[in-house]
Design an enzyme around this catalytic site. Structure first.
Site, PDB file in Angstrom:
ATOM      1  CB  SER A  85     135.232 -63.064  37.831  1.00 40.61           C
ATOM      2  OG  SER A  85     135.091 -61.658  37.869  1.00 40.61           O
TER       3      SER A  85
ATOM      4  CG  HIS B 228     134.693 -67.424  37.059  1.00 40.50           C
ATOM      5  ND1 HIS B 228     135.990 -67.638  36.672  1.00 40.50           N
ATOM      6  CD2 HIS B 228     134.380 -66.180  36.637  1.00 40.50           C
ATOM      7  CE1 HIS B 228     136.443 -66.566  36.053  1.00 40.50           C
ATOM      8  NE2 HIS B 228     135.491 -65.660  36.022  1.00 40.50           N
TER       9      HIS B 228
ATOM     10  CE  LYS C 268     136.465 -66.573  32.185  1.00 37.61           C
ATOM     11  NZ  LYS C 268     135.506 -65.492  32.289  1.00 37.61           N
TER      12      LYS C 268
HETATM   13  C1  LIG Z   1     135.416 -64.205  31.567  1.00 37.17           C
HETATM   14  C2  LIG Z   1     134.093 -63.658  31.912  1.00 37.17           C
HETATM   15  C3  LIG Z   1     133.239 -63.155  30.934  1.00 37.17           C
HETATM   16  C4  LIG Z   1     133.666 -62.984  29.508  1.00 37.17           C
HETATM   17  O1  LIG Z   1     133.733 -64.192  28.837  1.00 37.17           O
HETATM   18  P1  LIG Z   1     134.661 -64.313  27.551  1.00 37.17           P
HETATM   19  O2  LIG Z   1     134.189 -65.517  26.849  1.00 37.17           O
HETATM   20  O3  LIG Z   1     136.061 -64.410  28.059  1.00 37.17           O
HETATM   21  O4  LIG Z   1     134.452 -63.055  26.748  1.00 37.17           O
HETATM   22  C5  LIG Z   1     131.980 -62.757  31.317  1.00 37.17           C
HETATM   23  N1  LIG Z   1     131.586 -62.818  32.603  1.00 37.17           N
HETATM   24  C6  LIG Z   1     132.393 -63.263  33.582  1.00 37.17           C
HETATM   25  C7  LIG Z   1     131.902 -63.299  34.989  1.00 37.17           C
HETATM   26  C8  LIG Z   1     133.676 -63.685  33.266  1.00 37.17           C
HETATM   27  O5  LIG Z   1     134.501 -64.087  34.230  1.00 37.17           O
END
Ligand SMILES: *Cc1c(COP(=O)(O)O)cnc(C)c1O
Length: 384
Positions: free
Chosen positions: A178, A206, A238
């Protein structure tokens, strides 16, 4: 000592170290242009990679969902909160990922805590990439299994921790890292997992929607099956542009999570309208392949431009592009100056990333134009 005295002293230290975190209010919908801290900015910080967070059709699906199902889900999935849109979305996600079943979680953070907690207990082993997302690390800590962190993307380091015992061993990794944008060496991890009879879990927060011709994510990119990567987790906040998360895998995996995942059982189901919106968004993700093609073209355009300016980018072919500067104060200063020029790139500092690797994390979206990317490049060229 009084609570406030202790906390104020701690906060002062943070400020001096350039580690103080502040929130900035966004006064507009999400998009490549946002209104932030009273200024119009080109946004290079969002995870809305496909430009779907404020897509008219996704918004309409949200509104229709509210008209039909109301605002809240009223309860957890196991009580009476599991509604038609949640179930339809799970079925669509299973089909899209080519897996037996899928299970919705309210957030990705909760999904990771829930999955690891349900699969691992005292005496078991959790092996994690050093640069994994905080939620995967916290999931391992909460599970009370033994956590071992292997060197980033290093299968030799991982192999040194795997044992021949018959205890459970779970390997968990980000698919796309990330804060760096590089990919986990999933085919090699899958091979090692098979050899050592370990279970492999990938967090594709991602990659989902972004990688693979149809946006099925990192497993489509590497052509890996449910057999070799039994636990797939991804989020809907995302590239999908809405909110929520899911796990996809075998019937036995999903049933186990329904029985045992505490962050699934003891929390309110997400609003049904969010599921309606995610369902519509998923349709766009699947059909509009041009969004991924445009995104890839923008990534190439950005990297070519950065190269000719001799900016030091980390190796990454994904929309996450980083310039590591190291010094917390310097990153903050550059982020601030960019904002003054109408460009929003957030400063990422420890503990989100390792100490000494503070960075500008630039994210591209299919909705950006080449000229917006050029404006960023020109500004970076002047400031670095
Ligand atoms: C954003 C993210 C999460 C958390 O997801 P949310 O739905 O925002 O709680 C988990 N793992 C990774 C790699 C992320 O980038």
């Amino acid at each position: 000592m009084h609570l406030d005295e202790v906390l104020k002293a701690e906060l002062r230290v943070r400020e001096q170290q350039g580690l103080y975190r502040r929130r900035f209010i966004v006064e507009s919908p999400q998009g490549t242009e946002i209104h932030l801290r009273g200024r119009r900015c080109i946004n290079f910080s969002s995870n809305d990679y496909l430009g779907l967070a404020a897509h008219p059709k996704v918004q309409q699906a949200f509104s229709r969902g509210i008209e039909q199902y109301g605002a809240g889900s009223g309860a957890s999935h196991l009580v009476c909160g599991h509604m038609t849109p949640h179930h339809e979305l799970e079925e669509a996600l299973a089909e899209f990922t080519g897996r037996s079943r899928a299970l919705l979680f309210s957030t990705g953070y909760q999904a990771n805590l829930g999955i690891i907690g349900a699969l691992i207990g005292p005496g078991d082993l959790v092996l994690e990439d050093r640069l994994n997302h905080a939620s995967l690390l916290d999931g391992a800590l909460l599970s009370r299994g033994r956590l071992r962190r292997y060197s980033h993307a290093d299968t030799d380091s991982l192999a040194s921790f795997l044992t021949a015992s018959d205890r459970r061993q779970l390997i968990a990794t980000d698919g796309v890292f990330s804060m760096d944008g590089d990919l986990a060496p999933l085919p090699e991890l899958a091979e090692l997992a098979a050899q050592k009879q370990a279970w492999l879990m990938v967090d594709d927060a991602h990659g989902f929607g972004v990688l693979g011709r149809q946006g099925r994510g990192i497993l489509e990119h590497f052509s890996l099956s449910q057999q070799s990567v039994p636990v797939l987790m991804a989020t809907l906040g995302k590239a999908v542009g809405v909110f929520g998360a899911f796990v996809a895998g075998s019937e036995a995996l999903i049933e186990t999570l329904i029985q045992k995942a505490r962050t699934y059982i003891y929390t309110t189901a997400l609003p049904p309208a969010a599921a309606c919106a995610a369902l519509e968004s998923l349709r766009i993700v699947k059909e509009e392949t041009w969004r991924r093609e445009k995104l890839q073209a923008l990534v190439k355009h950005f990297r070519r431009g950065a190269q000719s300016l001799e900016l030091h980018l980390s190796p990454s072919e994904t929309p996450i592009q980083t310039v590591i500067l190291g010094d917390n104060h310097k990153v903050l200063r550059i982020s601030q100056t960019l904002w003054e020029r109408g460009i929003w790139v957030v400063a990422i500092r420890p503990p989100t990333v390792p100490v000494g690797t503070a960075r500008l994390r630039i994210t591209l979206s299919a909705s950006h134009t080449e000229s917006q990317v050029d404006r960023l490049l020109n500004a970076l060229a002047e400031l670095m």
